[in-house]
Design a protein around this motif. Structure first.
Motif, short mmCIF file in Angstrom:
data_model
loop_
_atom_site.label_atom_id
_atom_site.label_comp_id
_atom_site.label_asym_id
_atom_site.label_seq_id
_atom_site.Cartn_x
_atom_site.Cartn_y
_atom_site.Cartn_z
N ASP A 62 0.72 4.92 1.48
CA ASP A 62 -0.05 5.97 2.56
C ASP A 62 0.57 7.38 2.24
O ASP A 62 1.65 7.55 2.18
CB ASP A 62 0.37 5.68 4.08
N GLN A 80 -5.21 10.42 6.45
CA GLN A 80 -4.53 9.55 6.04
C GLN A 80 -5.11 8.84 4.66
O GLN A 80 -6.33 8.62 4.52
CB GLN A 80 -4.31 8.28 6.86
N HIS A 112 -4.41 1.00 -1.99
CA HIS A 112 -4.43 -0.25 -1.98
C HIS A 112 -3.73 -0.67 -3.57
O HIS A 112 -4.54 -0.71 -4.43
CB HIS A 112 -5.47 -1.09 -1.70
N ARG A 115 -4.97 6.17 1.81
CA ARG A 115 -4.32 4.76 1.65
C ARG A 115 -4.52 4.24 0.06
O ARG A 115 -5.82 4.07 -0.18
CB ARG A 115 -4.72 3.73 2.55
N VAL A 123 0.91 -1.12 0.13
CA VAL A 123 -0.10 0.00 -0.15
C VAL A 123 0.99 1.41 -0.11
O VAL A 123 2.00 1.04 0.29
CB VAL A 123 -0.89 -0.08 1.25
N VAL A 132 0.11 10.79 4.44
CA VAL A 132 -0.15 11.13 5.69
C VAL A 132 -0.11 12.63 5.80
O VAL A 132 1.13 13.17 5.65
CB VAL A 132 0.40 10.41 6.62
#
Length: 471
Positions: free
Chosen positions: A390, A455, A459, A457, A388, A392
């Motif tokens: 991220d 966040q 995938h 994310r 993944v 942030v």
């Protein structure tokens, strides 16, 4: 037959919801009724033919014996021949009603009072005790004979049934084959329907291509042609919409750029104590307008691409580094510390510009919503064995009640002071969905449970069936 042939819940068995099931059901019933009708007709025909033939034989035999001048000498027969081979029992009576001779004396059959064929049921009710009897006319002269020829009725029934079954056996063998061919034809036709449905499901606003009518059954072709006509009108409507967005963005780009230059010139010529406050507001508005125009142009190019870029295998870490490097200008201007951590190795097969668009928009969104002097971290790592990415930030996050709307076009969280068009996340989600990726947004919280940023994310092995809906 598959489960598609079963009736839908709440519907009677004779009216299933599936067209294929309905065709198969009624055609099978028609075939079965036809087979039963043929079997019955065959049995009736053989019954009439065999009974008539046996009756004629009995009449001929009786009349030949009745014409003798002396009592005929009869060959004795046995029970097995009578019941299993259908042998005739012959009785000779004189004019006084006395039995002169019998080929099977055990049969206690009385003399029939009338001439011709008759059916006699003996005391027992079994089928084997039903007899067909042909009797010549009563003898007027005491020296003349009356002859009765008798045959077991059960043997005749069994003979008719055997002959009828032998003729209908090929029909019984052909029926399953006929039903199999019928099922194959219906299944092939319905498979073409499924193919058309898959072609329709594959359509989207970027590829509204006409459906092929080759191989489509003639009954369905008008529906496909009507759908193609609708697709043509949709293509025209989308083309008009895209041209409007492109033309509007292009027309706005030049005057907005000119306004920005004039503002810069004005600031250089007008005393700072007079212009500073107004300049900040004007410059912020111009910057937002320029960003909106660029996002509109990017969105328009993304939606109107009729020949999408070919997907290639890309190293995710390399693409992330390029995105971070390109957006460092914004980070430096707002004194935001951008960190990158590539703790995993991952590759994605996608068009390069689309993968860049996903990461560029997510990082740009984080930079714009982080406070000046804040922190944005970009991490490539694994979660539950799957890679993944991220992105942030330590900005205000998104209220939980509004997080499901974050991917809507032009949506901006009420009260936010960050510059933006409200299109970045929408563009990122569209690109992710087209390439089988999935973006999920989640608020971050500190140790005391207070909201501490957002966040985003990505995938990299997301399920395309869920797409961005999970976000």
């Amino acid at each position: 037959m598959t489960a598609a042939t079963t009736a839908a819940p709440g519907r009677p068995w004779y009216s299933p919801g599936s067209l294929r099931a309905k065709l198969l059901l009624w055609l099978v019933l028609v075939h079965l009724l036809a087979a039963v009708g043929v079997a019955w007709f065959t049995y009736a025909s053989y019954d009439r033919l065999i009974v008539t033939s046996k009756d004629d034989q009995m009449q001929t035999l009786a009349e030949s014996y009745a014409g003798n001048a002396n009592v005929p000498e009869l060959r004795p027969t046995d029970q097995r021949s009578i019941f299993e081979r259908g042998a005739f029992v012959i009785q000779v009576w004189n004019g006084r009603g006395e039995l002169l001779a019998s080929s099977w004396p055990e049969l206690a059959m009385a003399r029939q009072p009338t001439e011709g064929m008759s059916t006699v049921r003996m005391a027992s009710g079994d089928e084997d005790e039903v007899w067909r009897v042909y009797s010549t006319g009563p003898a007027a002269d005491a020296d003349r004979f009356q002859v009765q020829v008798i045959q077991n009725g059960g043997f005749v029934r069994r003979l008719v049934t055997k002959r009828a079954l032998s003729l209908t056996a090929p029909i019984a063998l052909l029926l399953p084959m006929s039903l199999a061919v019928l099922w194959l034809v219906v299944w092939t036709s319905s498979r073409k329907l499924r193919s058309v449905a898959l072609d329709v499901a594959a359509q989207d606003e970027r590829s509204l291509s006409e459906l092929s009518v080759s191989g489509v059954p003639a009954e369905i072709a008008p529906l496909v042609e009507a759908f193609n006509s609708l697709l043509g009108r949709l293509r025209q409507a989308f083309a008009v919409q895209r041209r409007f967005v492109q033309d509007a963005a292009h027309e706005l780009r030049t005057p907005i750029a000119a306004i920005g230059l004039q503002l810069d010139n004005m600031r250089a010529e007008v005393p700072a104590e007079v212009i500073d406050e107004h300049y900040v507001h004007l410059k912020g508005g111009v910057t937002r307008a320029q960003h909106l125009i660029e996002q509109l142009l990017r969105l328009s190019r993304q939606e109107s691409s009729t020949e999408p870029e070919a997907p290639v295998q890309l190293d995710v870490a390399s693409v992330l580094r390029d995105s971070v490097a390109q957006l460092m200008v914004i980070a430096d201007r707002r004194r935001i510390d951008v960190g990158f951590e590539g703790g995993a190795v991952a590759t994605v097969t996608a068009p390069p510009t689309e993968l860049r668009s996903i990461f560029d928009n997510l990082i740009d969104n984080a930079l714009r919503h982080s406070p000046e002097g804040g922190v944005v971290d970009v991490r490539l790592h694994e979660v539950e064995g799957r890679p993944v990415v991220d992105v942030v930030d330590n900005g205000p996050g998104i209220p939980p009640a509004l997080i499901d709307r974050a991917f809507d076009r032009f949506f901006r969280v009420p009260g936010t002071a960050a510059e933006g068009s409200g299109l970045g996340l929408a563009i990122a989600r569209m690109a992710a969905q087209r390439n089988g990726l999935r973006i999920v947004l989640a608020n971050r919280h500190d140790s005391q449970g207070r909201q501490a940023g957002l966040q985003a994310r990505v995938h990299l092995m997301g399920d395309p069936s869920v797409g961005g809906a999970a976000a």
